[in-house]
Design an enzyme around this catalytic site. Sequence first.
Site, PDB file in Angstrom:
ATOM      1  N   GLU A  45       0.823  -1.224   0.000  1.00  0.00           N
ATOM      2  CA  GLU A  45       0.000   0.000   0.000  1.00  0.00           C
ATOM      3  C   GLU A  45       0.852   1.268   0.000  1.00  0.00           C
ATOM      4  O   GLU A  45       0.391   2.338  -0.343  1.00  0.00           O
ATOM      5  CB  GLU A  45      -0.932   0.004   1.219  1.00  0.00           C
ATOM      6  CG  GLU A  45      -2.082  -0.983   1.119  1.00  0.00           C
ATOM      7  CD  GLU A  45      -2.893  -0.807  -0.164  1.00  0.00           C
ATOM      8  OE1 GLU A  45      -3.501   0.255  -0.335  1.00  0.00           O
ATOM      9  OE2 GLU A  45      -2.899  -1.739  -0.982  1.00  0.00           O
ATOM     10  N   ASP A  72      12.498  13.517 -31.678  1.00  0.00           N
ATOM     11  CA  ASP A  72      11.501  12.913 -30.784  1.00  0.00           C
ATOM     12  C   ASP A  72      10.389  13.900 -30.471  1.00  0.00           C
ATOM     13  O   ASP A  72      10.628  15.111 -30.422  1.00  0.00           O
ATOM     14  CB  ASP A  72      12.133  12.549 -29.424  1.00  0.00           C
ATOM     15  CG  ASP A  72      12.824  11.201 -29.445  1.00  0.00           C
ATOM     16  OD1 ASP A  72      12.683  10.481 -30.427  1.00  0.00           O
ATOM     17  OD2 ASP A  72      13.511  10.893 -28.447  1.00  0.00           O
ATOM     18  N   ARG A 130      17.984   7.730 -23.123  1.00  0.00           N
ATOM     19  CA  ARG A 130      17.912   8.337 -24.476  1.00  0.00           C
ATOM     20  C   ARG A 130      18.591   9.695 -24.530  1.00  0.00           C
ATOM     21  O   ARG A 130      19.049  10.128 -25.578  1.00  0.00           O
ATOM     22  CB  ARG A 130      16.453   8.537 -24.908  1.00  0.00           C
ATOM     23  CG  ARG A 130      15.698   7.292 -25.201  1.00  0.00           C
ATOM     24  CD  ARG A 130      14.301   7.630 -25.699  1.00  0.00           C
ATOM     25  NE  ARG A 130      14.289   8.261 -27.003  1.00  0.00           N
ATOM     26  CZ  ARG A 130      14.531   7.649 -28.145  1.00  0.00           C
ATOM     27  NH1 ARG A 130      14.792   6.361 -28.140  1.00  0.00           N
ATOM     28  NH2 ARG A 130      14.501   8.303 -29.281  1.00  0.00           N
TER      29      ARG A 130
END
Length: 253
Positions: free
Chosen positions: A117, A170, A155
């Site tokens: 949790e 991108d 990246r």
Amino acid sequence: MAPYRFSVITIFPELFKPFCKTGVFGRGVSNRLLSVSTINPRDFTTDNYHSVDDEPFGGGSGMVFTPLPLYKAIQKSKKSTPGPVVFLTPAGTPLTHARVVSLSKLDGITLLCGRYEGIDQRIVDLFVDEEISIGDYVLSGGEPAAIVLMDAIARQCSGVVKEAASVENDSFFDGLLDHPHYTRPAEFNRKKVPQVLLSGDHKRIQKWRMKMKLVETLTKRPDLLLTARLSPEQKKMLTEIREELRKGSPADK
Ligand code: ADE
């Protein structure tokens, strides 16, 4: 140059093995541009069951990650890995391209993956530098979110993506979505590739791509246009696109 160091605190280290051997990220690891180590909080438990969770004080459903094994895992990580301790949680700040770029400029990062949790709040208060969410939905644990963050950071580390131009094209690099892409065949299921892409006219192709980035962003993510820094040419194009769309023309020519 020293590799960018990822240290991942997780009770499921096996999840990271295939990722670290695959694709762009895997190549970054084998080229020593990235390094990854995992630290399992279970290794710092003393009971027979190696338990890392306990019932919440105050009652309620679910279990809570107990602080001591996490504390020890964080201490171990700090010895080998520079940079902030980031806790992946749906309660964190939503991840953006800008944050990915700034994290990629550091030397490393410790990623703390929760399960159950939640984790004992004192770990967050005392040892976590930043809380990051990858979206408004709940995962069973931080591991998939850590992989998302690792991939996005990698990246941006120089040399990981071979062609610097691929990163520059991108989506989000300039605050806009990317333009559509096409490859052979020139006709597929009776749908043709836009004529301009077959024209060999690079100037026209560049212009079409810039226009399509604006069309994509305007139709799918208009909120991005509020912050994207557009050139005068892009602003002019955007006005024309709005006009075309208002008239109901397809805006893809
Ligand atoms: N852990 C569980 N859900 C998450 C989310 N949406 N982002 C980051 N970490 C998480």
